[in-house]
Scaffold this active site. Structure first.
Site, PDB file in Angstrom:
ATOM      1  N   ASP A 141      44.377  46.126  49.920  1.00 49.74           N
ATOM      2  CA  ASP A 141      44.733  47.365  49.286  1.00 49.74           C
ATOM      3  C   ASP A 141      45.519  47.322  49.266  1.00 49.74           C
ATOM      4  O   ASP A 141      46.908  48.251  48.697  1.00 49.74           O
ATOM      5  CB  ASP A 141      43.685  48.311  50.093  1.00 49.74           C
ATOM      6  CG  ASP A 141      44.486  49.739  50.712  1.00 49.74           C
ATOM      7  OD1 ASP A 141      44.434  50.573  49.639  1.00 49.74           O
ATOM      8  OD2 ASP A 141      44.762  49.613  51.407  1.00 49.74           O
ATOM      9  N   GLU A 160      38.803  45.190  46.084  1.00 52.66           N
ATOM     10  CA  GLU A 160      40.559  44.682  46.796  1.00 52.66           C
ATOM     11  C   GLU A 160      40.137  43.550  47.003  1.00 52.66           C
ATOM     12  O   GLU A 160      41.025  43.132  47.753  1.00 52.66           O
ATOM     13  CB  GLU A 160      40.274  46.082  47.725  1.00 52.66           C
ATOM     14  CG  GLU A 160      40.862  47.426  47.326  1.00 52.66           C
ATOM     15  CD  GLU A 160      40.859  48.859  48.346  1.00 52.66           C
ATOM     16  OE1 GLU A 160      41.611  49.334  47.751  1.00 52.66           O
ATOM     17  OE2 GLU A 160      40.056  48.261  48.900  1.00 52.66           O
TER      18      GLU A 160
END
Length: 249
Positions: free
Chosen positions: A68, A140
């Site tokens: 992320d 992610e």
């Protein structure tokens, strides 16, 4: 419980996923971890009587956490390069659109990431392989694995290829539907929009929320989404369309 009972359902060879990511991994175990759902790890620990730090590999949460941040950095750097004359506010709107769950889901779909997920039988039979939240999280995590194995350049190379079709999609920068509706109401001297939860249905792994939004003096609009926030955004989009306001989806 037997070992057979906890084998992940499906789960294509992660070497194929590595090829799709465009990177030759020195440690394919990182990529295997990136597609391992926590439900599988919990079953493995329960069956083997091990602690979370033992057992084969890890689930994807830690890699997701890293990915992320790597994604956010790479997108921010790219936006500064791509739009050198834009102000911070416009760049922030573009950034939010490019790192949100919908964008990650589109990239995951392009990779056919669901084929590679390592899931418990219960999660798999419950539709986990197509769950948008799981797919976005695993995407992610895959970026996190790229970063750990190949450094920032490996992650950046993948991100710029996978997000290339999205970075120029919105001209001018996209405005979140809820923000757009709020600005529409304030611009006409109306109170802020009011969002009401109307219903929640569906299984626990993929709930459906129904939300209605009302602006004073206008007919309300109702929409559904996989989370309360997503339903609110869809409802705001629906009301904006009713009002004849262009919406950037």
């Amino acid at each position: 419980m037997t070992n057979e009972a906890i084998e992940p359902e499906g789960g294509a060879d992660v070497a194929e996923l590595a090829a799709a990511l465009g990177h030759t991994f020195a440690d394919l175990g990182l990529l295997a971890d990136a597609v391992t759902h926590p439900s599988l790890m919990g079953l493995e620990r329960s069956d083997k009587g091990t602690s979370p730090s033992q057992g084969p590999g890890i689930a994807y949460e830690r890699l997701e956490f890293l990915g992320d941040r790597v994604l956010g950095l790479c997108i921010a750097d790219w936006l500064l390069e791509r739009f050198p004359n834009e102000k911070e506010g416009a760049l922030a709107k573009r950034h939010a659109a490019l790192v949100r769950r919908e964008a990650l889901g589109a990239v995951a779909a392009g990779l056919d990431l669901g084929r590679y997920l390592r899931l418990s039988p219960a999660e798999d039979s419950g539709g986990g392989r197509g769950n948008r939240t799981i797919l976005a999280d695993a995407c992610e995590a895959a970026i996190g694995a790229l970063y750990l194995d190949g450094g920032l350049e490996a992650a950046k190379r993948f991100i710029r290829g996978a997000w290339a079709g999205m970075i120029d999609r919105h001209q001018p920068p996209p405005l979140d539907p809820k923000t757009a509706l709020q600005e529409w109401a304030q611009g006409r001297g109306r109170p802020l929009p009011v969002y009401e939860m109307m219903d929640q249905s569906g299984p626990a792994h993929e709930p459906v929320f129904c939300v209605r939004v009302t602006v004073q003096g206008e007919e309300p609009a109702t929409a559904t989404g996989s989370s309360k926030r997503a339903a609110e955004k869809q409802a705001a989009s629906a009301l904006l369309r009713q009002l004849g306001v262009a919406v950037h989806d």
